[in-house]
Design a protein around this motif. Structure first.
Motif, mmCIF file in Angstrom:
data_model
loop_
_atom_site.group_PDB
_atom_site.id
_atom_site.type_symbol
_atom_site.label_atom_id
_atom_site.label_comp_id
_atom_site.label_asym_id
_atom_site.label_seq_id
_atom_site.Cartn_x
_atom_site.Cartn_y
_atom_site.Cartn_z
ATOM 1 N N PHE A 239 17.669 5.746 7.706
ATOM 2 C CA PHE A 239 17.467 5.819 6.411
ATOM 3 C C PHE A 239 17.305 4.278 5.945
ATOM 4 N N VAL A 240 15.913 5.035 4.788
ATOM 5 C CA VAL A 240 15.277 3.887 4.038
ATOM 6 C C VAL A 240 15.812 4.150 2.777
ATOM 7 N N ALA A 241 15.959 2.681 2.184
ATOM 8 C CA ALA A 241 15.839 3.237 0.112
ATOM 9 C C ALA A 241 15.566 1.903 -0.179
ATOM 10 N N GLU A 242 14.756 2.566 -1.034
ATOM 11 C CA GLU A 242 13.341 1.027 -1.565
ATOM 12 C C GLU A 242 14.936 0.392 -2.807
ATOM 13 N N GLY A 243 14.910 -0.945 -2.226
ATOM 14 C CA GLY A 243 15.398 -2.006 -3.113
ATOM 15 C C GLY A 243 14.597 -2.676 -3.906
ATOM 16 N N SER A 244 13.232 -2.678 -3.609
ATOM 17 C CA SER A 244 12.153 -3.202 -4.651
ATOM 18 C C SER A 244 10.654 -2.041 -5.224
ATOM 19 N N ASN A 245 10.556 -1.897 -6.050
ATOM 20 C CA ASN A 245 9.408 -0.420 -6.174
ATOM 21 C C ASN A 245 7.854 -0.239 -5.552
ATOM 22 N N MET A 246 8.488 0.780 -5.057
ATOM 23 C CA MET A 246 7.102 1.768 -4.043
ATOM 24 C C MET A 246 7.128 0.061 -2.751
ATOM 25 N N SER A 247 8.164 0.095 -2.100
ATOM 26 C CA SER A 247 7.961 -0.718 -1.190
ATOM 27 C C SER A 247 7.269 -0.132 0.117
ATOM 28 N N SER A 248 7.541 0.876 0.197
ATOM 29 C CA SER A 248 6.587 1.032 1.006
ATOM 30 C C SER A 248 4.860 1.831 0.724
ATOM 31 N N SER A 249 4.411 1.205 2.349
ATOM 32 C CA SER A 249 2.787 1.398 1.807
ATOM 33 C C SER A 249 2.798 3.540 1.830
ATOM 34 N N ALA A 250 1.757 3.575 2.125
ATOM 35 C CA ALA A 250 1.562 5.330 1.484
ATOM 36 C C ALA A 250 1.319 5.473 2.725
ATOM 37 N N GLU A 251 0.956 4.799 3.436
ATOM 38 C CA GLU A 251 0.924 4.982 5.449
ATOM 39 C C GLU A 251 2.732 5.332 5.768
ATOM 40 N N ALA A 252 3.185 4.039 5.331
ATOM 41 C CA ALA A 252 4.637 4.256 5.888
ATOM 42 C C ALA A 252 5.189 5.515 5.035
ATOM 43 N N VAL A 253 5.083 5.827 3.724
ATOM 44 C CA VAL A 253 5.719 6.479 3.690
ATOM 45 C C VAL A 253 5.376 7.901 4.266
ATOM 46 N N ASP A 254 4.213 8.360 4.174
ATOM 47 C CA ASP A 254 3.455 9.604 5.110
ATOM 48 C C ASP A 254 4.750 9.060 6.494
ATOM 49 N N VAL A 255 4.812 8.185 7.560
ATOM 50 C CA VAL A 255 5.360 8.241 8.668
ATOM 51 C C VAL A 255 7.015 8.632 8.264
ATOM 52 N N PHE A 256 7.167 8.292 7.393
ATOM 53 C CA PHE A 256 9.012 8.813 6.950
ATOM 54 C C PHE A 256 9.052 9.970 6.824
ATOM 55 N N GLU A 257 7.883 10.602 6.191
ATOM 56 C CA GLU A 257 7.895 12.067 5.571
ATOM 57 C C GLU A 257 8.266 13.039 6.899
ATOM 58 N N THR A 258 7.201 12.812 7.704
ATOM 59 C CA THR A 258 6.545 13.487 9.085
ATOM 60 C C THR A 258 7.670 13.070 9.857
#
Length: 454
Positions: A337-356
């Motif tokens: 589980f990843v829950a962002e406490g800061s705004n847009m914590s994850s880079s666009a590439e990181a989001v792609d990794v998580f969603e994949t």
């Protein structure tokens, strides 16, 4: 759904493109084609303010900084969003923050529009008197454009409760008016119980719902290994709430490095209190011999790769603090589980990794900041309500309302993703898409009713 004209605003375009991707790959515009015309309108701020702030340092020198306020969208209520004092502040950063704030505020269900502001002023290394003089000079420029029913700023990075009170005091002197123009104030000047804790508590409440849903109620946060970044207000209270709920906190960090557990036993509440004392004095984690002897201090590093096996990641520092490689490491280390406490914590590439990872059923489920860190602005909205009625609610009442709002945001995100996107493996639809869609639909329908697309 073409993007706005390309400018040198990378953070804003990252946030905009994420929203466009969620809407474009869903059934939103198939089911609601009339809302498509709102998208290019909602992507442009209603008003962008930039102003000079001149102030006197302790040596009597005139100092100059730039101040900003982005009044992005008022379809649902007064502009609402924090003020950030940090050298990195520029229009791109504030546009991305203001844009995210529109949908975050919409998800709370409270009558708040979206905005953001701040300055490139750096409180670090400044005396208390210099911070006070700058804050007063900043408000002397901003006061013309804010008000309890117009625009209600709050704190953000570099703007704590003391600075909010400096700003409020100057506004009160200029307007001769005691009103709820700012949130995050001290309790004696119209603040709300649980406001300092709200963002940190809220992100923990949100991730607890993620765990409960994903495990069909078989698991909770208790016993989970949690990696946290940051050591400011959000990280502090997220860590304390995790410890209170029986989780093991493995790390915290600041701009100079990361503090990571050596033996896997985790931070204690007393350790977090010591970190809070350091940050109140604007000191680095590395300045504490006691903490650095008990934990490993990794200069110039973030915790994600060095923290070892982890169940939950809660980034609480700043935007784009998880890279693609760090995201891949979290997946490989078993993070669920990843829950962002800061705004847009994850880079666009990181989001792609998580969603994949989620779409393949590999076990990682991520929540975006506009959903998981909305607890702060939610309690700011509750502070606005208390100010409007000249009342003060108990900590128990505010915390109960915060819990209810975070549960509602989770359910809105889950339901929107289930309705407009693929259901996801193991009933884990994309919370990133769901939060974007649910927030957009509420704002877009309000704009439609106001004919705001013209």
């Amino acid at each position: 759904m073409s993007a706005p004209v390309k400018t040198l605003e990378p953070e804003f375009h990252q946030a905009y493109n994420e929203l466009v991707s969620s809407l474009g790959t869903s059934k939103v515009f198939t089911k609601h084609p009339e809302l498509k015309r709102v998208l290019p309108v909602i992507s442009i701020p209603e008003r962008t303010l930039q102003f000079r702030v001149t102030w006197e340092d302790d040596e009597g020198n005139c100092r100059i900084n730039t101040g900003y306020r982005i009044q992005f969208n008022s379809a649902l209520g007064p502009y609402k969003g924090g003020l950030r004092f940090h050298p990195s502040v520029n229009l791109s950063v504030l546009k991305f923050l203001g844009f995210e704030q529109i949908f975050k505020n919409a998800l709370t269900g409270l009558p708040m529009g979206g905005g953001k502001g701040g300055s490139d002023f750096d409180p670090k290394g400044k005396s208390d008197a210099e911070i006070r003089r700058f804050s007063q000079a900043f408000m002397r420029q901003l006061f013309r454009y804010v008000g309890a029913r117009t625009d209600v700023p709050a704190g953000d990075i570099g703007v704590n409760g003391t600075i909010v009170n400096y700003l409020f005091g100057e506004y009160k002197r200029l307007r001769n008016e005691y009103t709820g123009v700012l949130t995050g104030k001290h309790m004696l000047t119209g603040g709300s119980n649980v406001r300092p804790e709200a963002t940190g508590y809220g992100v923990v409440y949100f991730v607890s719902h993620m765990i409960e849903h994903a495990t069909k109620g078989a698991e909770s946060l208790a016993g989970k290994r949690v990696a946290i970044s940051g050591s400011g207000n959000v990280a502090q209270y997220a860590a304390l709430k995790c410890i209170d709920l029986g989780a093991t906190v493995l790390s915290m960090s600041d701009s100079k490095g990361a503090l990571v557990t050596k033996d896997g036993k985790g931070f204690t509440a007393e350790d977090v209190q010591a970190i809070m004392a350091l940050k109140a004095q604007r000191k680095s984690l590395s300045s504490s011999e006691a903490l650095c002897s008990k934990y490993s201090y990794l200069e110039g590093e973030r915790p994600w790769i060095r923290v070892g096996k982890v169940d939950v990641a809660i980034p609480c520092a700043t935007q784009n603090e998880i890279s693609g490689d760090e995201a891949r490491h979290l997946v490989a280390s078993g993070c669920r589980f990843v829950a962002e406490g800061s705004n847009m914590s994850s880079s666009a590439e990181a989001v792609d990794v998580f969603e994949t990872s989620r779409s393949k059923g590999e076990g990682l489920w991520a929540a975006p900041g506009k959903a998981s860190n909305a607890g702060g602005v939610a309690v700011s909205g509750l502070e606005m309500a208390q100010n409007a009625s000249f009342s003060s609610w108990s900590p128990e009442e505010v915390d109960s309302r915060l819990r209810g709002i975070m549960k509602s945001i989770f359910e809105q995100s889950l339901n929107a993703a289930s309705e407009y996107c693929d259901a996801g493996v193991n009933n884990t639809p994309s919370l990133i898409d769901g939060a974007n869609i649910a927030g957009f639909l509420r704002v877009a329908r309000a704009m439609e009713s106001l004919a705001d697309w013209w």
